[in-house]
Design a protein around this motif. Structure first.
Motif, PDB file in Angstrom:
ATOM      1  N   THR A 185       1.083  -0.711   0.119  1.00 63.74           N
ATOM      2  CA  THR A 185       0.075  -0.336   0.188  1.00 63.74           C
ATOM      3  C   THR A 185       0.797   1.315  -0.363  1.00 63.74           C
ATOM      4  OG1 THR A 185      -1.541  -1.304   1.379  1.00 63.74           O
ATOM      5  CG2 THR A 185      -1.804   1.285   1.516  1.00 63.74           C
ATOM      6  N   LEU A 186       1.733   1.330   0.987  1.00 59.79           N
ATOM      7  CA  LEU A 186       2.566   2.319   0.977  1.00 59.79           C
ATOM      8  C   LEU A 186       3.879   3.139  -1.223  1.00 59.79           C
ATOM      9  CD1 LEU A 186       3.867   2.149   4.253  1.00 59.79           C
ATOM     10  CD2 LEU A 186       2.904   3.725   3.445  1.00 59.79           C
ATOM     11  N   LEU A 187       3.179   1.271  -1.052  1.00 61.34           N
ATOM     12  CA  LEU A 187       4.724   1.452  -2.593  1.00 61.34           C
ATOM     13  C   LEU A 187       3.754   1.593  -3.370  1.00 61.34           C
ATOM     14  CD1 LEU A 187       6.568  -1.303  -2.229  1.00 61.34           C
ATOM     15  CD2 LEU A 187       7.500   0.260  -2.473  1.00 61.34           C
ATOM     16  N   LEU A 188       2.751   1.303  -3.728  1.00 67.45           N
ATOM     17  CA  LEU A 188       1.809   1.902  -4.505  1.00 67.45           C
ATOM     18  C   LEU A 188       1.167   3.480  -4.336  1.00 67.45           C
ATOM     19  CD1 LEU A 188      -1.162  -0.609  -4.893  1.00 67.45           C
ATOM     20  CD2 LEU A 188       0.235   0.127  -6.132  1.00 67.45           C
ATOM     21  N   THR A 189       1.323   4.416  -3.379  1.00 73.00           N
ATOM     22  CA  THR A 189       0.922   5.190  -2.988  1.00 73.00           C
ATOM     23  C   THR A 189       2.530   6.326  -3.213  1.00 73.00           C
ATOM     24  OG1 THR A 189       0.128   4.811  -0.708  1.00 73.00           O
ATOM     25  CG2 THR A 189       0.835   7.325  -0.968  1.00 73.00           C
ATOM     26  N   LEU A 190       3.495   5.786  -3.159  1.00 70.69           N
ATOM     27  CA  LEU A 190       4.598   6.138  -3.319  1.00 70.69           C
ATOM     28  C   LEU A 190       4.520   6.233  -6.040  1.00 70.69           C
ATOM     29  CD1 LEU A 190       7.312   7.111  -2.967  1.00 70.69           C
ATOM     30  CD2 LEU A 190       8.058   5.345  -3.225  1.00 70.69           C
ATOM     31  N   ALA A 191       4.317   5.290  -5.916  1.00 71.12           N
ATOM     32  CA  ALA A 191       3.343   5.205  -7.191  1.00 71.12           C
ATOM     33  C   ALA A 191       3.099   6.025  -7.897  1.00 71.12           C
ATOM     34  CB  ALA A 191       3.677   3.735  -7.552  1.00 71.12           C
ATOM     35  N   TYR A 192       1.624   6.460  -7.109  1.00 70.45           N
ATOM     36  CA  TYR A 192       0.903   7.708  -7.177  1.00 70.45           C
ATOM     37  C   TYR A 192       1.388   8.364  -7.187  1.00 70.45           C
ATOM     38  CZ  TYR A 192      -3.544  10.044  -7.309  1.00 70.45           C
ATOM     39  OH  TYR A 192      -4.356  11.447  -7.968  1.00 70.45           O
ATOM     40  N   ASN A 193       2.047   8.942  -6.390  1.00 67.02           N
ATOM     41  CA  ASN A 193       2.305  10.296  -5.851  1.00 67.02           C
ATOM     42  C   ASN A 193       3.403  10.752  -7.040  1.00 67.02           C
ATOM     43  OD1 ASN A 193       1.193  10.986  -3.984  1.00 67.02           O
ATOM     44  ND2 ASN A 193       1.962   9.981  -2.363  1.00 67.02           N
ATOM     45  N   LEU A 194       4.096   9.650  -7.635  1.00 70.95           N
ATOM     46  CA  LEU A 194       5.787  10.272  -8.754  1.00 70.95           C
ATOM     47  C   LEU A 194       4.288  10.250  -9.753  1.00 70.95           C
ATOM     48  CD1 LEU A 194       8.291   7.699  -7.814  1.00 70.95           C
ATOM     49  CD2 LEU A 194       8.474   9.934  -7.320  1.00 70.95           C
ATOM     50  N   LEU A 195       2.915   9.266 -10.081  1.00 75.28           N
ATOM     51  CA  LEU A 195       3.095   9.236 -11.631  1.00 75.28           C
ATOM     52  C   LEU A 195       2.333  10.468 -11.513  1.00 75.28           C
ATOM     53  CD1 LEU A 195       1.966   5.372 -12.239  1.00 75.28           C
ATOM     54  CD2 LEU A 195       4.025   6.942 -13.650  1.00 75.28           C
ATOM     55  N   SER A 196       1.185  11.010 -10.169  1.00 75.65           N
ATOM     56  CA  SER A 196       0.588  12.534 -10.401  1.00 75.65           C
ATOM     57  C   SER A 196       1.111  13.482 -10.305  1.00 75.65           C
ATOM     58  CB  SER A 196      -0.207  12.406  -9.677  1.00 75.65           C
ATOM     59  OG  SER A 196       0.022  12.641  -8.266  1.00 75.65           O
ATOM     60  N   ALA A 197       2.940  13.645 -10.000  1.00 77.90           N
ATOM     61  CA  ALA A 197       3.017  15.098  -9.894  1.00 77.90           C
ATOM     62  C   ALA A 197       4.507  14.653 -11.547  1.00 77.90           C
ATOM     63  CB  ALA A 197       4.583  14.492  -8.605  1.00 77.90           C
ATOM     64  N   TYR A 198       4.451  13.410 -12.377  1.00 79.87           N
ATOM     65  CA  TYR A 198       5.571  13.530 -13.284  1.00 79.87           C
ATOM     66  C   TYR A 198       4.305  14.058 -14.061  1.00 79.87           C
ATOM     67  CZ  TYR A 198       8.159  12.389 -17.738  1.00 79.87           C
ATOM     68  OH  TYR A 198       8.501  11.801 -18.433  1.00 79.87           O
ATOM     69  N   TYR A 199       3.035  13.078 -14.286  1.00 79.76           N
ATOM     70  CA  TYR A 199       2.637  13.644 -15.643  1.00 79.76           C
ATOM     71  C   TYR A 199       1.074  14.702 -15.433  1.00 79.76           C
ATOM     72  CZ  TYR A 199       3.615   9.354 -17.828  1.00 79.76           C
ATOM     73  OH  TYR A 199       4.450   8.194 -18.836  1.00 79.76           O
ATOM     74  N   ILE A 200       0.646  14.285 -14.568  1.00 81.21           N
ATOM     75  CA  ILE A 200      -0.077  16.115 -13.266  1.00 81.21           C
ATOM     76  C   ILE A 200       0.932  17.121 -13.559  1.00 81.21           C
ATOM     77  CG2 ILE A 200      -2.519  16.626 -12.743  1.00 81.21           C
ATOM     78  CD1 ILE A 200      -2.967  13.934 -12.234  1.00 81.21           C
ATOM     79  N   GLY A 201       1.968  17.261 -12.956  1.00 77.55           N
ATOM     80  CA  GLY A 201       2.446  18.639 -12.456  1.00 77.55           C
ATOM     81  C   GLY A 201       1.904  18.812 -10.999  1.00 77.55           C
ATOM     82  N   LYS A 202       1.706  19.580 -10.545  1.00 75.64           N
ATOM     83  CA  LYS A 202       1.029  19.562  -9.441  1.00 75.64           C
ATOM     84  C   LYS A 202       0.436  19.203  -8.959  1.00 75.64           C
ATOM     85  CE  LYS A 202       4.331  23.355  -8.036  1.00 75.64           C
ATOM     86  NZ  LYS A 202       4.591  24.238  -6.977  1.00 75.64           N
ATOM     87  N   GLY A 203      -0.364  17.757  -9.230  1.00 75.11           N
ATOM     88  CA  GLY A 203      -1.332  16.874  -8.956  1.00 75.11           C
ATOM     89  C   GLY A 203      -2.158  16.630  -7.355  1.00 75.11           C
TER      90      GLY A 203
END
Length: 194
Positions: A138-156
C-alpha cells in the motif's frame, strides 16, 4: 504412560525388586524409588543404565511424544495461550517490520498444543505477515501514485503517506480484536474436546 510408571511396570514384568534393579544398574535403592515415584527425573546416562539393567532398548524405555490428536490439554490454558499470542500481535505498534516474530517465538516456545490450537495460532501469525506485506504494498502504491501524478499532472493531488499508514494500522488493530473475539468463542468447543 509416564516414564516413572513405565520403569516400574517393566521392572515388575521382569520379576525384579527395586533392590535387584538397583544392584543390576549399580544405583542406590533410594534412586530407584525416587525415579519410580516420579520424585526425580533421571538423566540420560541413568536411563541408559536402567535400560541395560532391564534388558530393554533405550528407545522403548523413554516415552515417545503422543500424537497430535492424543495430546490432552487444559482448555483454559489453551485459551489463555491464544489470548497472549493475540495480544503479542499488538507489538506492531512498537516494532512494525518484524513484530510477527514475537508471536512466532511464543508458539515455538510453547510445546504440546493440540492440532486445533496450533492451527489457530499459525493462522494469527499468518494474518500478521499478510498485513505487513499488504501495508508495504500500500505504501509502495501510494509512492507510485504520487510520482506518476507529479510527473504527468504536475502539481496534482498528492496522497499523504500517513493516510494509508494509519488506515492499515487501524485495520490491523481491528483484525486482532476480531481474532480475540474468535478466541473467546472457542471455549465451549475446546471444553467439549477435552
Amino acid at each position: 504412560m509416564e516414564l516413572s510408571r513405565k520403569i516400574a511396570q517393566i521392572r515388575k514384568q521382569k520379576g525384579l525388586t527395586q533392590e535387584q534393579l538397583a544392584d543390576r544398574a549399580n544405583l542406590t535403592v533410594r534412586t530407584i524409588q525416587r525415579i519410580e515415584s516420579g520424585a526425580s527425573a533421571p538423566r540420560a546416562f541413568t536411563l541408559k543404565t536402567l535400560a541395560t539393567a532391564l534388558e530393554v532398548n533405550f528407545d522403548e524405555l523413554i516415552d515417545p511424544a503422543p500424537a497430535d490428536n492424543q495430546i490432552q490439554t487444559d482448555p483454559d490454558k489453551d485459551i489463555d495461550f491464544l489470548k497472549t499470542l493475540c495480544l503479542s500481535c499488538f507489538s506492531y505498534l512498537i516494532i512494525p517490520f518484524i513484530h510477527f516474530l514475537i508471536p512466532l517465538a511464543l508458539l515455538h516456545k510453547t510445546g504440546n498444543l493440540n492440532r486445533e490450537i496450533t492451527a489457530f495460532a499459525r493462522k494469527i501469525i499468518r494474518q500478521q505477515i499478510f498485513w505487513k506485506v499488504i501495508t508495504c504494498l500500500t505504501l509502495l502504491l501510494t509512492l507510485a501514485y504520487n510520482l506518476l501524478s507529479a510527473y504527468y499532472i504536475g502539481k496534482g493531488y498528492q496522497v499523504h503517506y500517513l493516510w494509508p499508514f494509519f488506515i492499515m494500522y487501524f485495520l490491523n488493530g481491528f483484525l486482532i480484536l476480531q481474532r480475540w473475539r474468535q478466541i473467546n468463542g472457542m471455549r465451549p468447543d475446546l471444553q467439549r474436546l477435552a
